[in-house]
Design a protein around this motif. Structure first.
Motif, mmCIF file in Angstrom:
data_model
loop_
_atom_site.group_PDB
_atom_site.id
_atom_site.type_symbol
_atom_site.label_atom_id
_atom_site.label_comp_id
_atom_site.label_asym_id
_atom_site.label_seq_id
_atom_site.Cartn_x
_atom_site.Cartn_y
_atom_site.Cartn_z
ATOM 1 N N ILE A 42 0.838 -1.206 0.000
ATOM 2 C CA ILE A 42 0.000 0.000 0.000
ATOM 3 C C ILE A 42 0.869 1.251 0.000
ATOM 4 C CG2 ILE A 42 -1.673 1.339 1.344
ATOM 5 C CD1 ILE A 42 -2.720 -1.428 2.369
ATOM 6 N N LEU A 43 1.887 1.273 0.865
ATOM 7 C CA LEU A 43 2.755 2.440 0.945
ATOM 8 C C LEU A 43 3.565 2.628 -0.336
ATOM 9 C CD1 LEU A 43 4.107 2.209 4.608
ATOM 10 C CD2 LEU A 43 2.361 3.750 3.714
ATOM 11 N N TRP A 44 4.033 1.522 -0.900
ATOM 12 C CA TRP A 44 4.849 1.595 -2.118
ATOM 13 C C TRP A 44 4.037 2.139 -3.292
ATOM 14 C CZ3 TRP A 44 9.972 1.008 -2.863
ATOM 15 C CH2 TRP A 44 10.434 0.884 -4.175
ATOM 16 N N ASN A 45 2.754 1.797 -3.323
ATOM 17 C CA ASN A 45 1.887 2.214 -4.432
ATOM 18 C C ASN A 45 0.922 3.319 -4.024
ATOM 19 O OD1 ASN A 45 2.372 0.041 -6.706
ATOM 20 N ND2 ASN A 45 2.228 -1.110 -4.793
ATOM 21 N N ARG A 46 1.274 4.077 -3.008
ATOM 22 C CA ARG A 46 0.337 5.082 -2.483
ATOM 23 C C ARG A 46 -0.050 6.121 -3.534
ATOM 24 N NH1 ARG A 46 5.319 5.847 -0.495
ATOM 25 N NH2 ARG A 46 6.308 7.907 -0.647
ATOM 26 N N ASN A 47 0.832 6.379 -4.500
ATOM 27 C CA ASN A 47 0.494 7.355 -5.543
ATOM 28 C C ASN A 47 -0.540 6.823 -6.534
ATOM 29 O OD1 ASN A 47 2.262 9.306 -4.540
ATOM 30 N ND2 ASN A 47 3.990 8.502 -5.715
ATOM 31 N N GLU A 89 -12.436 17.599 -7.392
ATOM 32 C CA GLU A 89 -12.221 18.389 -6.184
ATOM 33 C C GLU A 89 -10.916 18.011 -5.492
ATOM 34 O OE1 GLU A 89 -15.526 18.105 -3.536
ATOM 35 O OE2 GLU A 89 -16.976 18.784 -5.032
ATOM 36 N N ASP A 90 -10.620 16.702 -5.491
ATOM 37 C CA ASP A 90 -9.438 16.203 -4.777
ATOM 38 C C ASP A 90 -8.141 16.355 -5.558
ATOM 39 O OD1 ASP A 90 -11.082 15.482 -2.749
ATOM 40 O OD2 ASP A 90 -11.087 13.335 -3.196
ATOM 41 N N TRP A 91 -8.237 16.463 -6.872
ATOM 42 C CA TRP A 91 -7.047 16.321 -7.709
ATOM 43 C C TRP A 91 -5.947 17.317 -7.347
ATOM 44 C CZ3 TRP A 91 -4.481 19.384 -11.367
ATOM 45 C CH2 TRP A 91 -3.499 18.712 -12.091
ATOM 46 N N MET A 92 -6.300 18.549 -7.096
ATOM 47 C CA MET A 92 -5.295 19.562 -6.820
ATOM 48 C C MET A 92 -4.508 19.269 -5.547
ATOM 49 S SD MET A 92 -5.379 21.598 -9.379
ATOM 50 C CE MET A 92 -4.317 22.890 -8.752
ATOM 51 N N ASN A 93 -5.082 18.464 -4.641
ATOM 52 C CA ASN A 93 -4.418 18.206 -3.352
ATOM 53 C C ASN A 93 -3.418 17.062 -3.398
ATOM 54 O OD1 ASN A 93 -5.953 20.224 -2.071
ATOM 55 N ND2 ASN A 93 -7.664 18.802 -1.789
ATOM 56 N N TRP A 94 -3.641 16.090 -4.331
ATOM 57 C CA TRP A 94 -2.780 14.906 -4.264
ATOM 58 C C TRP A 94 -2.173 14.491 -5.593
ATOM 59 C CZ3 TRP A 94 -4.463 10.620 -7.058
ATOM 60 C CH2 TRP A 94 -5.820 10.609 -7.424
ATOM 61 N N HIS A 95 -2.295 15.315 -6.636
ATOM 62 C CA HIS A 95 -1.755 14.902 -7.933
ATOM 63 C C HIS A 95 -0.232 14.993 -7.950
ATOM 64 C CE1 HIS A 95 -1.594 19.267 -8.426
ATOM 65 N NE2 HIS A 95 -0.767 19.071 -9.427
ATOM 66 N N SER A 96 0.361 14.298 -8.902
ATOM 67 C CA SER A 96 1.809 14.317 -9.075
ATOM 68 C C SER A 96 2.246 15.662 -9.658
ATOM 69 C CB SER A 96 2.236 13.185 -10.022
ATOM 70 O OG SER A 96 3.583 13.338 -10.402
ATOM 71 N N LYS A 97 3.254 16.249 -9.048
ATOM 72 C CA LYS A 97 3.747 17.549 -9.526
ATOM 73 C C LYS A 97 4.550 17.408 -10.822
ATOM 74 C CE LYS A 97 2.141 19.584 -5.826
ATOM 75 N NZ LYS A 97 0.961 20.451 -5.894
#
Length: 380
Positions: A164-169, A241-249
């Motif tokens: 889970i942690l390894w694939n958290r993204n 709504e969530d995308w801006m908070n957790w997307h890849s930079k």
């Protein structure tokens, strides 16, 4: 009160909770989904373990050779089942992340070693007492190698936690915490159980974990289209709504708006069952064409949306080409009386243009209808 009585009470409460979950889940869940099947198997195995444990506790201390043999048999089955809930939890996590049964089978083939080891030790314990034994008074005792049982069980939970942690993204932020929480109750219960000999609360604690995942599955069901299994409009709105908070930079957001061509004709000419099959077939084509990490939703009658992160426009073009190939393959092989095609609008989102996501997908929607109008003109 005797610790065994506390354990028996905890088992009964856990069984009541799991029975309610089992009945409701079996009625309403889509069991063609592998994740749901793994969860149902976990429920069944934990319920069986609780029943075996409860019967065994009720028989502890009763005299007689038949009781002795019955206790050994019940305890053997109990120990054989011990690693299975953790194994199927690992399978649940892996499939939730990767959505590939073929890939999962390869992992399970390698990861079965602890199950084999536990089985050998359990059967051998009938003669050696390595994991468990019963004295002349028919009271259960842990064997010198008992620690191998929790090691085999926690191996899968630990592997799942790392996965889970390894694939958290690749996991939605709102999905991450329920998946991580699963390991906490049995882990804490295992520590307490090790400190207080005679107290067995690991399986009632695992019931809390299963209840958490049941709630998690139910919440996901509310955000899933019942016909196609894709996300629905509600989840699409949440996703944006969530995308801006957790997307890849490092990547940019891209989108596809897709609309089935001549869907009304399919319904009118071949019936609504054919129309439903067209939507289901379209959803399967989309799953094959896009990646496991891409967000795919049915947001209207015959309208779909795909949201993904890409490096550049070439990646979008490649995905469009793969979609076209998969649709052509379907049309060549299908036994249906209709052919599938879509009109689409696609593009990349550039925040520096001060365009919000609603406007961005509104523009893709406009492009999609421009293509649809062009097709109608060409056909005329």
């Amino acid at each position: 009160m005797n610790l065994l009585v506390y354990t028996l009470q905890a088992n009964i409460y856990a069984l009541i909770i799991l029975s309610i979950i089992f009945v409701n889940f079996r009625k309403r869940a889509d069991l063609t989904n592998a994740s749901n099947r793994f969860f149902l198997i976990m429920l069944k195995v934990v319920m069986a373990i609780l029943i075996l444990d409860s019967i065994g506790i009720s028989l502890y201390g009763l005299a007689g050779q038949p009781i002795h043999f019955l206790l050994i048999l019940l305890t053997l089955i109990y120990y054989l089942l011990n690693p299975l809930p953790s194994l199927f939890w690992m399978a649940y996590v892996h499939y939730t992340i990767h959505r590939s049964e073929k890939r999962l089978k390869k992992l399970v083939a390698v990861a079965l070693l602890p199950v084999y080891l536990n089985s050998i030790l359990s059967i051998a314990s009938i003669f050696t007492g390595w994991l468990f034994y019963f004295g002349a008074d028919n009271v259960y005792q842990r064997g010198p190698l008992f620690v191998m049982v929790p090691i085999c069980c926690y191996f899968y939970i630990f592997l799942s936690f790392v996965m889970i942690l390894w694939n958290r993204n690749r996991i939605r932020q709102r999905d991450l915490l329920p998946l991580l929480f699963f390991a906490l109750p049995p882990f804490l219960a295992g520590i307490i159980q090790a400190l207080i000999y005679g107290l067995a609360i690991t399986w009632p604690a695992l019931t809390i974990s299963l209840l958490t995942i049941y709630i998690f599955i139910q919440s996901r069901t509310m955000n899933t289209d019942h016909l196609t299994g894709l996300y629905n409009r509600r989840e699409f709105d949440y996703y944006l709504e969530d995308w801006m908070n957790w997307h890849s930079k490092k990547k940019q957001l891209a989108g596809f708006m897709l609309d089935l061509d001549r869907f009304k004709e399919i319904n009118d000419n071949f019936g609504h069952n054919a129309g439903d099959r067209a939507l289901i077939n379209m959803s399967e084509i989309l799953r094959k064409s896009f990646r496991n990490t891409d967000f795919i939703a049915r947001i209207g009658g015959d309208e779909f949306v795909v949201v993904l992160e890409v490096d550049d426009q070439k990646e979008i073009d490649g995905l469009l080409e793969r979609l076209k190939e998969n649709m052509d393959n379907f049309n060549k092989q299908t036994q249906e009386r209709y052919k599938l095609s879509v009109s689409s609008g696609s593009g990349m989102f550039f925040p520096e243009r001060e365009q919000n996501l609603s406007e961005f997908f509104g523009e893709l929607d406009r492009l999609m209808y421009v293509e649809k109008a062009m097709k109608k003109n060409i056909s005329v």
